[in-house]
Design an enzyme around this catalytic site. Structure first.
Site, mmCIF file in Angstrom:
data_model
loop_
_atom_site.group_PDB
_atom_site.id
_atom_site.type_symbol
_atom_site.label_atom_id
_atom_site.label_comp_id
_atom_site.label_asym_id
_atom_site.label_seq_id
_atom_site.Cartn_x
_atom_site.Cartn_y
_atom_site.Cartn_z
ATOM 1 N N LYS A 190 37.967 115.503 79.642
ATOM 2 C CA LYS A 190 38.108 114.245 80.540
ATOM 3 C C LYS A 190 37.656 113.031 79.680
ATOM 4 C CE LYS A 190 35.144 112.133 83.340
ATOM 5 N NZ LYS A 190 35.833 110.728 83.516
ATOM 6 N N GLU A 265 25.004 112.446 73.662
ATOM 7 C CA GLU A 265 24.599 111.131 73.085
ATOM 8 C C GLU A 265 24.625 110.019 74.213
ATOM 9 O OE1 GLU A 265 24.707 107.999 71.917
ATOM 10 O OE2 GLU A 265 26.625 107.987 71.210
ATOM 11 N N CYS A 300 26.804 102.307 71.233
ATOM 12 C CA CYS A 300 25.729 102.754 71.565
ATOM 13 C C CYS A 300 24.807 102.347 70.354
ATOM 14 C CB CYS A 300 25.780 104.333 71.631
ATOM 15 S SG CYS A 300 26.828 105.163 70.228
ATOM 16 N N GLU A 400 18.994 98.792 76.955
ATOM 17 C CA GLU A 400 20.490 98.609 76.374
ATOM 18 C C GLU A 400 21.434 97.718 77.203
ATOM 19 O OE1 GLU A 400 23.625 101.710 74.304
ATOM 20 O OE2 GLU A 400 22.788 102.287 76.282
#
Length: 500
Positions: A190, A265, A300, A400
């Site tokens: 996906k 992750e 990231c 973040e």
């Protein structure tokens, strides 16, 4: 002149993106229209897989794994297949970079940087091809009982749900598909709804390379309904996901019912630690470049939290500010454009909100903080932003942001730096800048993070990549990634008439 990608879209002659189920391209339950993040223009439409579509894709992958010769393909044939995949990715690199620019707005100039390029994806396939004929176990001596052999074997884990983010489709496509195929798994893939067309083209190349029908299936669409149907499907043996912590937590919850294997992750708030004996100017330029160039901080592992010794502080901030002033936005097909827009309006609002929060909490805004106007006003652009005099407890130093925002935090000594580096819910990556080799190794060992780069940072195909703490579970890259798509089986074989 109004900014537009219309001609590039027309040149690409994009067809409607379809689902791939058991080797056949088909429509979905509905469709999604993708708009370009730099201009707001319609790029194209693709199918949205509903629960029934996902079920069909998973059942196809299950049947091929359980009933076809694919999992037991001879090592030599599988090696050659993955290397053909690698070769075709390289041959179509320019086409894929253009599709990515239409998907997520990442400029062509950044698509040639190794870590974000098609080349690294091809190298990942090539690297994992090399593990196929080395997927051995052990032969162990008897510990007790009669004369017998004790052996271990590595076998493919089964049906894998591979869920990709939008920001690095080349690398993440390879890091999930290559080890899964090398191990003999089947896959339901996906892609993100914000980076679909480049992924669909890479899947076409895998089929052209000879990947059998049903081994790779593709369901496109957003997390709801497509992703949710996939992660909860009882016939999925493993989920590999890169994305947000919130979705990662949902995957862990959904995996409990059938004990799915999980690789996650989930991002980071990675520190760059700068000592005064470093090349401070280079450290400032490298850190700010990582946060602004290419993906506009939407990575990231971007070192968005700079911990800088007070003796190097002003020099670091000055070098970072110079890079901030050199960043160019605009048409991603223009070679002079160096960075991308934020992916959508929701992310734009999120980043602007963090900038406002930083000012409210007392951080000093050095540069940026606003949005460009004129031809760029229709896009999701934010100016490169630097905050100085940041306390490590501030929101902008802990959360973040996923945008072009650097928080610069002063420290006094090595222990102070290590304490603040580890004072985070995340633990994905870190940068260390010093000319003292002993200090570099000492500090690197003390930081609780998955990867530490000393005077530089990179992602390579043969190195494990992943995080400590809430940055995820497991590793991608290298031998550890290949083994994550296998199960370890023990077999006992008596050599005499006695029972084991």
């Amino acid at each position: 002149m109004t900014l537009t990608v219309r001609q590039h879209r027309d040149d690409a002659a994009l067809k409607e993106g379809l689902l791939l189920v058991d080797g056949q391209w088909r429509q979905g339950a509905s469709t999604w229209t993708h708009h370009h993040p730099a201009t707001g223009e319609e790029v194209g439409t693709f199918a949205v897989a509903g629960a029934e579509d996902v079920d069909a894709a998973v059942r196809a992958a299950r049947r091929v794994f359980d009933e076809s010769p694919w999992p037991s393909m001879r090592a030599g044939e599988r090696c050659r297949l993955l290397r053909r995949c690698s070769d075709l990715l390289r041959e179509h690199a320019d086409e894929l970079r253009a599709l990515q620019a239409l998907d997520n707005g990442v400029p062509l100039s950044f698509g040639t940087v190794y870590a974000a390029s098609v080349d690294i994806a091809a190298d990942v396939f090539d690297h994992h091809a090399g593990w196929i004929d080395k997927a051995g176990g052990d032969t162990l001596p008897p510990y007790q009982g009669g004369d017998h052999l004790a052996m271990t074997f590595r076998e493919p884990v089964g049906v894998v749900a591979a869920i990709l983010p939008w920001n690095a489709p080349f690398l993440l496509f390879a890091q999930k598909l290559a080890p899964a195929l090398a191990a003999g798994c089947t896959v339901v893939l996906k892609p993100s709804e914000y980076a679909t067309f480049s992924v669909l083209r890479m899947v076409e190349l895998l089929l052209e390379a000879g990947v059998p029908e049903g081994v790779v299936n593709v369901v496109t669409g957003p997390g709801d309904p497509t992703g949710e149907a996939l992660i909860t499907h009882p016939m999925v043996d493993k989920v590999s996901f890169t994305g947000s912590r919130e979705t990662g937590r949902r995957i862990v919850e959904a995996s409990a019912g059938t004990m799915k294997r999980v690789s996650l992750e989930l991002g980071g708030k990675s520190p760059a630690i700068v000592f005064p004996d470093a090349d401070v100017g280079l450290a400032g330029m490298t850190t700010m470049g990582m946060v602004t160039l290419g993906l506009s901080g939407q990575a990231c592992v971007a070192h968005s939290r700079a911990l800088v010794h007070r003796d190097a502080y002003d020099e670091f901030v000055g070098a970072a500010e110079m890079i901030a002033g050199s960043v160019t936005y605009g048409d991603p097909f223009d070679p002079a454009v160096l960075s991308s827009p934020l992916i959508n309006a929701k992310q734009l609002d999120r980043v602007v909100g963090f900038i406002e929060r930083g000012q409210q909490e007392g951080a000093r805004l050095v540069t940026g903080g606003g949005r460009p106007d004129g031809d760029l006003a229709a896009g999701h652009f934010v100016q490169p932003t630097i905050f100085a005099d940041v306390d490590n407890a501030m929101t902008i130093a802990q959360q973040e942001i996923f945008g072009p925002v650097l928080s610069v935090v002063p420290f006094d000594d090595e222990d102070d730096a290590v304490r603040m580096a580890n004072d985070s819910e995340y633990g994905l990556g870190a940068g260390l800048y010093t000319s003292d080799a002993k200090r570099a190794f000492r500090v690197a060992r003390r930081i609780r993070t998955g990867t530490v780069g000393i005077n530089g940072f990179n992602v390579e195909p043969h190195l494990p990549f992943g995080g400590f703490k809430e940055s995820g579970l497991g590793r991608e890259g290298g031998r550890s990634a290949f083994e994550a798509y296998t199960e370890l089986k023990t077999v006992l074989l008596p050599l005499g008439d006695e029972m084991i």
